[in-house]
Design a protein around this motif. Structure first.
Motif, PDB file in Angstrom:
ATOM      1  N   ASN A 157      39.920   0.004  37.623  1.00 60.72           N
ATOM      2  CA  ASN A 157      39.558  -0.502  36.300  1.00 60.72           C
ATOM      3  C   ASN A 157      38.254  -1.295  36.400  1.00 60.72           C
ATOM      4  O   ASN A 157      37.862  -1.744  37.478  1.00 60.72           O
ATOM      5  CB  ASN A 157      40.679  -1.394  35.767  1.00 60.72           C
ATOM      6  N   GLN A 158      37.555  -1.433  35.257  1.00 57.14           N
ATOM      7  CA  GLN A 158      36.316  -2.201  35.173  1.00 57.14           C
ATOM      8  C   GLN A 158      35.232  -1.607  36.083  1.00 57.14           C
ATOM      9  O   GLN A 158      34.522  -2.328  36.789  1.00 57.14           O
ATOM     10  CB  GLN A 158      36.575  -3.680  35.506  1.00 57.14           C
ATOM     11  N   THR A 159      35.096  -0.290  36.039  1.00 63.77           N
ATOM     12  CA  THR A 159      34.086   0.392  36.840  1.00 63.77           C
ATOM     13  C   THR A 159      32.750   0.474  36.127  1.00 63.77           C
ATOM     14  O   THR A 159      31.723   0.749  36.748  1.00 63.77           O
ATOM     15  CB  THR A 159      34.544   1.814  37.180  1.00 63.77           C
ATOM     16  N   GLY A 160      32.727   0.294  34.799  1.00 67.04           N
ATOM     17  CA  GLY A 160      31.483   0.393  34.048  1.00 67.04           C
ATOM     18  C   GLY A 160      31.173   1.832  33.693  1.00 67.04           C
ATOM     19  O   GLY A 160      31.896   2.767  34.029  1.00 67.04           O
ATOM     20  N   GLY A 165      24.312   2.609  37.307  1.00 66.38           N
ATOM     21  CA  GLY A 165      24.625   2.171  38.658  1.00 66.38           C
ATOM     22  C   GLY A 165      25.728   3.009  39.262  1.00 66.38           C
ATOM     23  O   GLY A 165      26.653   2.494  39.888  1.00 66.38           O
ATOM     24  N   SER A 166      25.689   4.332  39.040  1.00 67.55           N
ATOM     25  CA  SER A 166      26.765   5.208  39.489  1.00 67.55           C
ATOM     26  C   SER A 166      26.919   5.177  41.004  1.00 67.55           C
ATOM     27  O   SER A 166      28.006   5.396  41.531  1.00 67.55           O
ATOM     28  CB  SER A 166      26.516   6.638  39.012  1.00 67.55           C
ATOM     29  N   ASP A 167      25.833   4.925  41.745  1.00 70.64           N
ATOM     30  CA  ASP A 167      25.942   4.819  43.192  1.00 70.64           C
ATOM     31  C   ASP A 167      26.863   3.672  43.574  1.00 70.64           C
ATOM     32  O   ASP A 167      27.664   3.771  44.505  1.00 70.64           O
ATOM     33  CB  ASP A 167      24.556   4.604  43.817  1.00 70.64           C
ATOM     34  N   MET A 168      26.756   2.578  42.790  1.00 70.83           N
ATOM     35  CA  MET A 168      27.629   1.447  43.045  1.00 70.83           C
ATOM     36  C   MET A 168      29.080   1.833  42.764  1.00 70.83           C
ATOM     37  O   MET A 168      29.995   1.480  43.499  1.00 70.83           O
ATOM     38  CB  MET A 168      27.224   0.253  42.169  1.00 70.83           C
ATOM     39  N   GLY A 169      29.296   2.606  41.677  1.00 74.08           N
ATOM     40  CA  GLY A 169      30.649   3.043  41.352  1.00 74.08           C
ATOM     41  C   GLY A 169      31.243   3.894  42.459  1.00 74.08           C
ATOM     42  O   GLY A 169      32.418   3.761  42.808  1.00 74.08           O
ATOM     43  N   GLN A 170      30.433   4.789  43.031  1.00 68.67           N
ATOM     44  CA  GLN A 170      30.910   5.612  44.135  1.00 68.67           C
ATOM     45  C   GLN A 170      31.198   4.758  45.360  1.00 68.67           C
ATOM     46  O   GLN A 170      32.154   5.022  46.109  1.00 68.67           O
ATOM     47  CB  GLN A 170      29.866   6.681  44.468  1.00 68.67           C
ATOM     48  N   ARG A 175      35.161   2.365  48.957  1.00 66.05           N
ATOM     49  CA  ARG A 175      35.686   1.137  49.574  1.00 66.05           C
ATOM     50  C   ARG A 175      37.195   1.030  49.371  1.00 66.05           C
ATOM     51  O   ARG A 175      37.947   0.725  50.302  1.00 66.05           O
ATOM     52  CB  ARG A 175      34.977  -0.081  48.968  1.00 66.05           C
ATOM     53  N   TRP A 176      37.653   1.317  48.155  1.00 68.76           N
ATOM     54  CA  TRP A 176      39.088   1.244  47.878  1.00 68.76           C
ATOM     55  C   TRP A 176      39.846   2.372  48.569  1.00 68.76           C
ATOM     56  O   TRP A 176      40.956   2.165  49.071  1.00 68.76           O
ATOM     57  CB  TRP A 176      39.329   1.270  46.371  1.00 68.76           C
ATOM     58  N   GLN A 177      39.264   3.555  48.591  1.00 68.00           N
ATOM     59  CA  GLN A 177      39.938   4.660  49.276  1.00 68.00           C
ATOM     60  C   GLN A 177      40.118   4.361  50.753  1.00 68.00           C
ATOM     61  O   GLN A 177      41.185   4.619  51.333  1.00 68.00           O
ATOM     62  CB  GLN A 177      39.130   5.946  49.087  1.00 68.00           C
ATOM     63  N   GLN A 178      39.090   3.810  51.397  1.00 68.61           N
ATOM     64  CA  GLN A 178      39.183   3.485  52.821  1.00 68.61           C
ATOM     65  C   GLN A 178      40.205   2.383  53.065  1.00 68.61           C
ATOM     66  O   GLN A 178      40.982   2.447  54.028  1.00 68.61           O
ATOM     67  CB  GLN A 178      37.808   3.069  53.342  1.00 68.61           C
ATOM     68  N   HIS A 179      40.218   1.380  52.185  1.00 67.58           N
ATOM     69  CA  HIS A 179      41.146   0.266  52.374  1.00 67.58           C
ATOM     70  C   HIS A 179      42.591   0.722  52.221  1.00 67.58           C
ATOM     71  O   HIS A 179      43.482   0.219  52.908  1.00 67.58           O
ATOM     72  CB  HIS A 179      40.832  -0.853  51.378  1.00 67.58           C
ATOM     73  N   LEU A 180      42.838   1.651  51.297  1.00 63.61           N
ATOM     74  CA  LEU A 180      44.204   2.069  51.003  1.00 63.61           C
ATOM     75  C   LEU A 180      44.633   3.284  51.823  1.00 63.61           C
ATOM     76  O   LEU A 180      45.758   3.775  51.652  1.00 63.61           O
ATOM     77  CB  LEU A 180      44.337   2.383  49.509  1.00 63.61           C
ATOM     78  N   GLN A 181      43.753   3.773  52.656  1.00 61.22           N
ATOM     79  CA  GLN A 181      44.103   4.909  53.490  1.00 61.22           C
ATOM     80  C   GLN A 181      45.282   4.539  54.393  1.00 61.22           C
ATOM     81  O   GLN A 181      45.262   3.543  55.103  1.00 61.22           O
ATOM     82  CB  GLN A 181      42.905   5.320  54.347  1.00 61.22           C
ATOM     83  N   GLY A 182      46.323   5.327  54.326  1.00 62.37           N
ATOM     84  CA  GLY A 182      47.503   5.044  55.127  1.00 62.37           C
ATOM     85  C   GLY A 182      48.533   4.191  54.421  1.00 62.37           C
ATOM     86  O   GLY A 182      49.635   3.994  54.965  1.00 62.37           O
ATOM     87  N   ALA A 183      48.235   3.651  53.231  1.00 64.06           N
ATOM     88  CA  ALA A 183      49.242   2.895  52.470  1.00 64.06           C
ATOM     89  C   ALA A 183      50.377   3.844  52.121  1.00 64.06           C
ATOM     90  O   ALA A 183      50.139   4.908  51.528  1.00 64.06           O
ATOM     91  CB  ALA A 183      48.628   2.302  51.214  1.00 64.06           C
ATOM     92  N   PRO A 184      51.614   3.510  52.446  1.00 66.11           N
ATOM     93  CA  PRO A 184      52.720   4.472  52.369  1.00 66.11           C
ATOM     94  C   PRO A 184      52.919   5.112  50.990  1.00 66.11           C
ATOM     95  O   PRO A 184      53.160   6.309  50.903  1.00 66.11           O
ATOM     96  CB  PRO A 184      53.940   3.635  52.765  1.00 66.11           C
ATOM     97  N   GLY A 188      46.765   8.626  45.806  1.00 68.06           N
ATOM     98  CA  GLY A 188      45.404   8.898  45.388  1.00 68.06           C
ATOM     99  C   GLY A 188      44.770   7.685  44.755  1.00 68.06           C
ATOM    100  O   GLY A 188      45.466   6.777  44.277  1.00 68.06           O
ATOM    101  N   VAL A 189      43.442   7.647  44.768  1.00 63.07           N
ATOM    102  CA  VAL A 189      42.661   6.572  44.142  1.00 63.07           C
ATOM    103  C   VAL A 189      41.615   7.245  43.262  1.00 63.07           C
ATOM    104  O   VAL A 189      40.859   8.101  43.727  1.00 63.07           O
ATOM    105  CB  VAL A 189      41.959   5.684  45.194  1.00 63.07           C
ATOM    106  N   LEU A 190      41.567   6.873  41.986  1.00 58.53           N
ATOM    107  CA  LEU A 190      40.584   7.481  41.090  1.00 58.53           C
ATOM    108  C   LEU A 190      40.152   6.482  40.030  1.00 58.53           C
ATOM    109  O   LEU A 190      40.909   5.571  39.678  1.00 58.53           O
ATOM    110  CB  LEU A 190      41.137   8.748  40.434  1.00 58.53           C
ATOM    111  N   PRO A 191      38.930   6.628  39.501  1.00 59.99           N
ATOM    112  CA  PRO A 191      38.457   5.718  38.455  1.00 59.99           C
ATOM    113  C   PRO A 191      39.085   6.059  37.111  1.00 59.99           C
ATOM    114  O   PRO A 191      39.146   7.225  36.722  1.00 59.99           O
ATOM    115  CB  PRO A 191      36.944   5.953  38.440  1.00 59.99           C
TER     116      PRO A 191
END
Length: 505
Positions: A157-160, A165-170, A175-184, A188-191
């Motif tokens: 949420n709050q991606t703009g 600044g789409s590069d920032m959004g990507q 960043r979130w996908q890497q952090h949540l990788q392996g969370a049981p 999926g992670v999506l805007p």
């Protein structure tokens, strides 16, 4: 759902919105539902109950239900209690006193009850601008959701706005996908921004949902997805039709310049010139009002189609100036006569004088000039009648009409990205990249657009045929802009709309 629907294989699919308190669940629910459900305030624990809302139904009896729930508070304590309980179901039912003794803790339990009892899939919104490592609540809440043994989609949420600044959004997404990788529990992670989302995001959400549902519910889900996509296609086509109708109405639009009075003498001539300028200014303002009304009507229709409220004012495009207008005036009979006398009649009369050895003493030239003047006056009157011109008129130039289309396409993007959670629609400053892309694509279609404008003005195309052709062009350009904004969705999500645009042309 009726027994007959069950027997026909109809599916009831329930999505539960659950997240940390004050992250934006209810705002997102409003955006997805297109309804002002619940209460939205910048405070913790505003939502006090878990409530279901029907998101979509099909003729076959399938239902897609969205649950809005209270926000999670002390998730670590709740997880510890649940994990230690020998029978969590009985524990849930025994904690009634928390309603009065620890209200925030009780509300977290209410969210978990809805998850346990109803969820086919959990939607977990997070604040995309927050570093996941800094969100102290994230780990215990994900443990709590994993304990529920339900698939989880994390929504940023709050991606703009896309393109701003789409590069920032990507970067945030990665960043979130890497952090949540392996969370049981996370599948999926999506805007999916509650404030600046687009229906293309929602289509991506549907694709992700389908991958997590059991086989028994897949046929019903495909029917729901079909109807969701059909609704998006119909709204898109209706939006393009509204834009085309505005252009088709503006193309032949003209404003007559009030006739002036005859004046003689140098002073009066100067006054006449000043009067003519004032008359043209009044006509320009009248044409401006007509165009403004058309622009506001289009805005109003786009808002209606997208279920939004707001004012129909249009700050996107500057007001018309003289460079946006083309003046059409009848040929002046006196000037045409003089021109004819000089260019044709006098020349033929001089030739007659020469042939006579000058014995006519200039009478041939004079008579020839009079004949040429009469012929050119008659020709000017005939041409004026053929052009349907009795008075000077102002109309929009082709460049101004293309500017209206550019504005309308940007307006569509602004409305389509406006999340209902923000309240009434307001005209925000759009990303410069959007403006440049719209300008470039409209100018790239200038030859096709100008051909339609010219054919409509000449009467070679009636208004309805011109509108259909303009709708096809607007559809193509809008699809190009959406594909530029969302390249990942170009092949699957937008394919039916490409067919619709081709059919309109």
């Amino acid at each position: 759902m009726t027994q007959e629907a069950h027997e026909a294989g109809a599916a009831r699919i329930e999505l539960v919105l659950v997240s940390h308190t004050n992250v934006g669940k209810t705002t997102l629910a409003r955006t997805l539902l297109g309804q002002d459900v619940g209460e939205v305030r910048d405070a913790a624990h505003v939502t006090l109950t878990a409530d279901p809302h029907r998101l979509l139904t099909t003729a076959e009896g399938d239902e897609l239900v969205l649950w809005d729930t209270p926000g999670l508070g002390d998730s670590a304590r709740l997880y510890q209690r649940l994990s230690r309980a020998s029978n969590p179901i009985v524990w849930f039912l025994s904690q009634v006193w928390d309603r009065w003794t620890d209200r925030a803790f009780f509300l977290s339990q209410e969210a978990m009850r809805a998850t346990r009892d109803h969820a086919d899939l959990l939607l977990y919104p997070v604040n995309a601008t927050e570093a996941p490592a800094d969100a102290g609540y994230l780990e215990p809440e994900l443990k709590l959701l994993a304990w529920m043994d339900k698939p989880v989609l994390v929504l940023l949420n709050q991606t703009g706005l896309a393109g701003a600044g789409s590069d920032m959004g990507q970067a945030e997404l990665r960043r979130w996908q890497q952090h949540l990788q392996g969370a049981p529990a996370v599948r999926g992670v999506l805007p999916l921004d509650a404030f600046t989302r687009c229906w293309v995001h929602e289509q991506a959400l549907f694709d992700a949902l389908g991958a997590q549902l059991p086989p028994a519910k897949q046929p019903g889900f495909r029917r729901l997805q079909r109807d969701w996509q059909r609704r998006n296609v119909e709204r898109f086509r209706a939006s393009m039709s509204a834009i085309a109708a505005q252009l088709a109405a503006a193309t032949p639009m003209e404003q007559v310049v009030e006739p002036g009075t005859a004046n003689h003498g140098k002073v009066l001539a100067r006054l006449a010139g000043s009067d003519a300028e004032a008359r043209r200014e009044r006509s320009q303002q009248a044409l401006q009002r007509q165009v403004k009304q058309g622009r506001e009507d289009t805005t109003r229709e786009l808002l209606r189609l997208h279920g939004l409220l707001g004012r129909a004012e249009d700050p996107f495009l500057k007001g018309l100036d003289r460079s946006d207008l083309v003046a059409r005036a009848p040929l002046d009979r006196v000037r045409a006569g003089l021109g004819g006398a000089i260019a044709s009649g006098a020349a033929s009369g001089l030739a007659a004088d020469a042939a006579a050895g000058g014995l006519t003493l200039g009478a041939g030239a004079l008579l020839g000039a009079l004949a040429g003047a009469v012929a050119f006056v008659a020709g000017a009157e005939g041409l004026n009648r053929a052009r349907g011109l009795k008075d000077e008129r102002l109309r929009l130039s082709d460049a101004a009409l293309r500017g209206l289309l550019q504005e309308a396409l940007l307006k569509y993007l602004a409305v389509a990205h406006f999340g209902r959670g923000r309240g009434e629609f307001e005209h925000d400053r759009l990303p410069e990249a959007w403006v440049e892309q719209a300008r470039s694509r409209v100018e790239g279609a200038a030859a096709e657009l100008d051909a339609v404008f010219a054919a409509q003005r000449l009467g070679d195309l009636d208004t309805e045929t011109a509108r259909a052709q303009l709708e096809g062009l607007a559809t193509r350009l809008a699809l190009e802009l959406l594909e530029w904004l969302y390249p990942e969705a170009a092949l699957d999500g937008l394919a039916p709309l490409a067919d619709a645009g081709a059919a309109a042309q």
